[in-house]
Motif scaffolding. Sequence first.
Motif, PDB file in Angstrom:
ATOM      1  N   ARG A  50     -23.521  -8.599 -22.387  1.00 46.69           N
ATOM      2  CA  ARG A  50     -22.834 -10.384 -22.729  1.00 46.69           C
ATOM      3  C   ARG A  50     -22.044  -9.808 -24.004  1.00 46.69           C
ATOM      4  O   ARG A  50     -22.233  -8.936 -25.170  1.00 46.69           O
ATOM      5  N   TYR A  84     -25.595  -8.741 -11.178  1.00 46.16           N
ATOM      6  CA  TYR A  84     -25.012  -9.465 -11.568  1.00 46.16           C
ATOM      7  C   TYR A  84     -25.813 -10.118 -12.593  1.00 46.16           C
ATOM      8  O   TYR A  84     -27.153 -11.536 -12.004  1.00 46.16           O
ATOM      9  N   GLU A  85     -26.296 -10.006 -13.391  1.00 40.03           N
ATOM     10  CA  GLU A  85     -27.913 -10.950 -14.703  1.00 40.03           C
ATOM     11  C   GLU A  85     -29.314 -10.771 -13.555  1.00 40.03           C
ATOM     12  O   GLU A  85     -29.846 -11.596 -13.650  1.00 40.03           O
ATOM     13  N   ARG A 102     -16.522 -16.921  -9.211  1.00 43.59           N
ATOM     14  CA  ARG A 102     -16.124 -17.175 -10.534  1.00 43.59           C
ATOM     15  C   ARG A 102     -16.326 -16.619 -10.973  1.00 43.59           C
ATOM     16  O   ARG A 102     -15.644 -17.372 -12.615  1.00 43.59           O
ATOM     17  N   ASN A 103     -17.608 -15.992 -11.095  1.00 44.46           N
ATOM     18  CA  ASN A 103     -17.976 -15.396 -12.502  1.00 44.46           C
ATOM     19  C   ASN A 103     -17.503 -13.925 -12.458  1.00 44.46           C
ATOM     20  O   ASN A 103     -17.156 -13.035 -14.082  1.00 44.46           O
ATOM     21  N   ASN A 181     -12.876 -19.930 -15.445  1.00 38.96           N
ATOM     22  CA  ASN A 181     -14.144 -19.617 -16.334  1.00 38.96           C
ATOM     23  C   ASN A 181     -15.143 -18.379 -16.074  1.00 38.96           C
ATOM     24  O   ASN A 181     -16.802 -18.300 -16.321  1.00 38.96           O
ATOM     25  N   PRO A 182     -14.796 -17.175 -15.669  1.00 41.56           N
ATOM     26  CA  PRO A 182     -15.919 -16.409 -15.633  1.00 41.56           C
ATOM     27  C   PRO A 182     -16.105 -15.471 -16.442  1.00 41.56           C
ATOM     28  O   PRO A 182     -15.551 -15.884 -17.776  1.00 41.56           O
ATOM     29  N   SER A 183     -17.241 -15.042 -16.522  1.00 45.40           N
ATOM     30  CA  SER A 183     -17.751 -14.247 -17.858  1.00 45.40           C
ATOM     31  C   SER A 183     -17.584 -12.701 -17.091  1.00 45.40           C
ATOM     32  O   SER A 183     -18.245 -12.145 -18.650  1.00 45.40           O
TER      33      SER A 183
END
Length: 356
Positions: A50, A84-85, A102-103, A181-183
């Motif tokens: 992250r 992912y996560e 979106r991410n 607002n992606p990560s």
Amino acid sequence: MASEETKPDSNDVLIEVKDLKKYFPIRRGVFSRVVGHVKAVDGISFKIRRGKTLGLVGESGCGKTTAGRTILRLLEPTEGDVLYEGKSILPLRGQALRAMRRNMQIIFQDPYGSLNPRMTIGSIVGEPIAIHHVPRAKREERVRELLEKVGLSRNHINRYPHEFSGGQRQRIGIARAIALNPSFIVCDEAVSALDVSIQAQIVNLLEELQEEFGLSYLFIAHDLSVVKHVSDEVVVMYLGKLVEHAPSDDLYTKPLHPYTQALLSAVPVPDPKSGRKRIVLEGDVPSPSSPPSGCPFHTRCPYPRLHPDAMERCKNEAPEVSSPTEGHSVVCHFYKIILENGGIRKVHSGAESLQP
């Protein structure tokens, strides 16, 4: 952006790639029978933490872009997994996959080819916002905010892509990528098509956005000087496989794989009298449709050519992953011997004293 290497815990990992493969079928004949495969990505694994940047480097045609697009499922993988996560994204379909997108976003290499010339900037940047059902009343103001965020004027919203320079068009692509607002963002050669001065501006913008929004990047590039500046960790790719993985500082101060050493020798230095010599690899990159047996790099590596015993092993036995230090891994049979004898540069110049 580069930071001191620490061992990530499971909660710190945003993206995990496990033994990912992407093969493209080769079809021939009247019935289009599959007669082989182009092994563009052949079993790669890594993790992205992250708020950090992983650089992915290698020559053109080594599979970097295919890897990035397969991770995002713009291309469907042949084998392997992407988490992912901690959750696999490969089983996702329909609305679940759309929600995941979106991410995870991408910034393309060509800042003009990736923008629809018939759409205004407002429509281009606002398209992902509309697809994900953001209320219409908020879209225009959101687009204006995004343009301002990437260094453009809010009043550019009604202009078309041809009215902007290359650097400005890439800023538009960045605005589109961060609209939801992606990560995680794949930067696919995001600065390679730009002038050097503009490259620095775009890199600085990406760093600012990363710090502000906590973004994680997969930064794909062939320019190792740019990768050094932006990356916390670097993986080196050759012919669809990863050959070295290390924290950025470690890779640039002590590269272990002969291929990495050759790539670093091509990075320009300010002082032409420094005495550093370029390592020019002989031969062509093998075809990914019929990669060499054993170590895929043995056909171009200077070391096995000087030592028949080494050539026999490199030609017939695939090297395993070695981790001489924590966080630094390499895939090479003789990396220790090469380093002990002065590196691949001396081997390349014809030093016959090296013994396998």
